[in-house]
Design a protein around this motif. Structure first.
Motif, PDB file in Angstrom:
ATOM      1  N   LEU A   1       0.765  -1.248   0.076  1.00  0.00           N
ATOM      2  CA  LEU A   1       0.042  -0.103  -0.046  1.00  0.00           C
ATOM      3  C   LEU A   1       0.964   1.205   0.105  1.00  0.00           C
ATOM      4  CD1 LEU A   1      -2.629  -0.953   2.346  1.00  0.00           C
ATOM      5  CD2 LEU A   1      -2.774  -1.086   0.066  1.00  0.00           C
ATOM      6  N   ASP A   2       2.017   1.132   0.663  1.00  0.00           N
ATOM      7  CA  ASP A   2       2.765   2.430   1.000  1.00  0.00           C
ATOM      8  C   ASP A   2       3.643   2.441  -0.594  1.00  0.00           C
ATOM      9  OD1 ASP A   2       2.094   2.694   3.251  1.00  0.00           O
ATOM     10  OD2 ASP A   2       3.953   1.697   4.369  1.00  0.00           O
ATOM     11  N   GLU A   3       4.034   1.485  -1.105  1.00  0.00           N
ATOM     12  CA  GLU A   3       4.766   1.750  -2.172  1.00  0.00           C
ATOM     13  C   GLU A   3       3.842   2.107  -3.444  1.00  0.00           C
ATOM     14  OE1 GLU A   3       7.396  -1.133  -5.531  1.00  0.00           O
ATOM     15  OE2 GLU A   3       6.745  -1.997  -3.513  1.00  0.00           O
ATOM     16  N   SER A   4       2.424   1.486  -3.340  1.00  0.00           N
ATOM     17  CA  SER A   4       1.568   2.106  -4.351  1.00  0.00           C
ATOM     18  C   SER A   4       1.199   3.573  -4.271  1.00  0.00           C
ATOM     19  CB  SER A   4       0.400   1.217  -4.474  1.00  0.00           C
ATOM     20  OG  SER A   4      -0.476   1.309  -3.335  1.00  0.00           O
ATOM     21  N   ALA A   5       0.946   3.929  -3.143  1.00  0.00           N
ATOM     22  CA  ALA A   5       0.995   5.320  -2.941  1.00  0.00           C
ATOM     23  C   ALA A   5       1.966   6.180  -3.416  1.00  0.00           C
ATOM     24  CB  ALA A   5       0.717   5.451  -1.283  1.00  0.00           C
ATOM     25  N   ASP A   6       3.193   5.662  -3.255  1.00  0.00           N
ATOM     26  CA  ASP A   6       4.236   6.636  -3.759  1.00  0.00           C
ATOM     27  C   ASP A   6       4.240   6.589  -5.109  1.00  0.00           C
ATOM     28  OD1 ASP A   6       5.343   6.905  -1.275  1.00  0.00           O
ATOM     29  OD2 ASP A   6       6.573   5.431  -1.187  1.00  0.00           O
ATOM     30  N   GLU A   7       3.815   5.306  -5.903  1.00  0.00           N
ATOM     31  CA  GLU A   7       3.626   5.152  -7.343  1.00  0.00           C
ATOM     32  C   GLU A   7       2.736   6.230  -7.788  1.00  0.00           C
ATOM     33  OE1 GLU A   7       5.273   3.555  -9.724  1.00  0.00           O
ATOM     34  OE2 GLU A   7       6.733   2.390  -8.082  1.00  0.00           O
ATOM     35  N   VAL A   8       1.645   6.292  -7.118  1.00  0.00           N
ATOM     36  CA  VAL A   8       0.606   7.330  -7.560  1.00  0.00           C
ATOM     37  C   VAL A   8       1.144   8.770  -7.617  1.00  0.00           C
ATOM     38  CG1 VAL A   8      -1.720   8.636  -7.006  1.00  0.00           C
ATOM     39  CG2 VAL A   8      -1.590   5.918  -7.197  1.00  0.00           C
ATOM     40  N   LYS A   9       2.097   9.254  -6.477  1.00  0.00           N
ATOM     41  CA  LYS A   9       2.556  10.496  -6.480  1.00  0.00           C
ATOM     42  C   LYS A   9       3.546  10.665  -7.388  1.00  0.00           C
ATOM     43  CE  LYS A   9       1.935  10.567  -1.450  1.00  0.00           C
ATOM     44  NZ  LYS A   9       2.616  10.841  -0.070  1.00  0.00           N
ATOM     45  N   SER A  10       4.524   9.908  -7.641  1.00  0.00           N
ATOM     46  CA  SER A  10       5.656   9.978  -8.653  1.00  0.00           C
ATOM     47  C   SER A  10       4.817   9.983  -9.882  1.00  0.00           C
ATOM     48  CB  SER A  10       6.456   8.719  -8.692  1.00  0.00           C
ATOM     49  OG  SER A  10       5.890   7.643  -9.054  1.00  0.00           O
ATOM     50  N   MET A  11       3.833   9.507 -10.178  1.00  0.00           N
ATOM     51  CA  MET A  11       3.222   9.541 -11.664  1.00  0.00           C
ATOM     52  C   MET A  11       2.307  10.539 -11.861  1.00  0.00           C
ATOM     53  SD  MET A  11       2.829   5.635 -12.726  1.00  0.00           S
ATOM     54  CE  MET A  11       1.641   5.243 -11.543  1.00  0.00           C
ATOM     55  N   SER A  12       1.909  11.448 -10.910  1.00  0.00           N
ATOM     56  CA  SER A  12       0.627  12.223 -10.914  1.00  0.00           C
ATOM     57  C   SER A  12       0.982  13.274 -11.759  1.00  0.00           C
ATOM     58  CB  SER A  12       0.455  13.003  -9.611  1.00  0.00           C
ATOM     59  OG  SER A  12       1.824  13.686  -8.903  1.00  0.00           O
TER      60      SER A  12
END
Length: 279
Positions: free
Chosen positions: A263-274
């Motif tokens: 969940l933490d990694e996916s949240a970081d992915e969303v931020k990085s791709m935003s």
């Protein structure tokens, strides 16, 4: 025309293949088809991206995101270097995201626009989760998982794009007419967008799909990603709250620490791709 008649009208049009696409989608589709061609040369891909200013800007933004620039290298400032960094698979996902977003670009009603924005945020979270889950749990191709997640709500986006024509179309729907209509629409829109059959089948199976144990398929990946997405879809029926993870059969496959890390990694992915996907 009442709501049932409106759903019937939209579904009948879709069943006949009469899917109305925004003009901008047709240009993106040409690029999608070119990228699907195994003989597409890198120079041809670069020229196609340069021909779509919005895509060119987002490709550069994606290349400079943390997802593709984890070492903090010098920022990329041109399309050629961006395409080389992100690769064809990620470029295909970016094109798909543009296609999906364009369905909401012509919505006028503020309430429907808000739903379209929430549906896109849901989609972005599902996409990030699907990619991480594919790498760490189901071991399907992560790029395919992300691509499938980006287009998995395309039927909902299409309905939203038509709802301006039919006031009240997507209000509370205890009879579930919208679900039945969306199923027909999804099948035809996916066909119109030339989505690969394996991806189409996984998406169409989502509504009534069951998780296999251990999770190992693209459908399992999408089911899990939808289940844990922090932003829910604004369409469809309300979902039952999840049981505590320790009380779930998933605990046999994913322990609490692993789940939290995902969940933490996916949240970081969303931020990085935003910068590239959520705009």
């Amino acid at each position: 025309m009442n709501r049932l008649e409106a759903f019937g009208y939209i579904a009948a049009q879709a069943a006949r293949g009469e899917i109305t696409l925004p003009t901008s989608v047709n240009a993106a589709l040409r690029l999608q088809l070119a990228l699907d061609n195994p003989d597409c040369h890198i120079e041809d891909a670069i020229k196609l991206v340069l021909g779509e200013p919005q895509l060119a800007a987002r490709t550069v933004a994606l290349a400079n995101s943390a997802a593709f620039n984890r070492n903090g290298d010098t920022p990329i400032t041109n399309v050629r270097a961006a395409v080389m960094r992100v690769g064809y698979r990620s470029l295909q996902t970016l094109v798909a995201s543009l296609v999906v977003r364009q369905f909401g670009s012509r919505i006028v009603d503020p309430g429907l626009r808000a739903k379209a924005q929430q549906l896109w945020e849901h989609t972005a979270h599902v996409a990030a989760l699907a990619q991480v889950l594919a790498r760490r749990v189901t071991f399907v191709n992560p790029d395919t998982a992300m691509f499938a997640a980006i287009v998995h709500e395309v039927g909902g986006f299409y309905l939203l794009s038509r709802a301006d024509e039919f006031p009240g179309l997507l209000d509370d729907d205890p009879e579930k007419w919208a679900e039945l209509c969306e199923e027909v629409v999804s099948r035809e829109v996916l066909k119109k967008l030339a989505i690969p059959e394996s991806v189409t089948q996984a998406i169409l199976a989502l509504r009534d799909g069951w998780l296999t144990m251990p999770p190992s398929t693209l459908l399992d990946t999408l089911l899990l990603a939808n289940q844990f997405a922090p932003v829910r879809s604004p369409l469809g029926v309300a979902e039952e709250p999840l049981p505590e993870h320790a009380d779930s059969v998933l605990d046999f496959v994913i322990d609490n620490d692993t789940l939290q890390a995902i969940l933490d990694e996916s949240a970081d992915e969303v931020k990085s791709m935003s910068a590239a996907l959520l705009v």
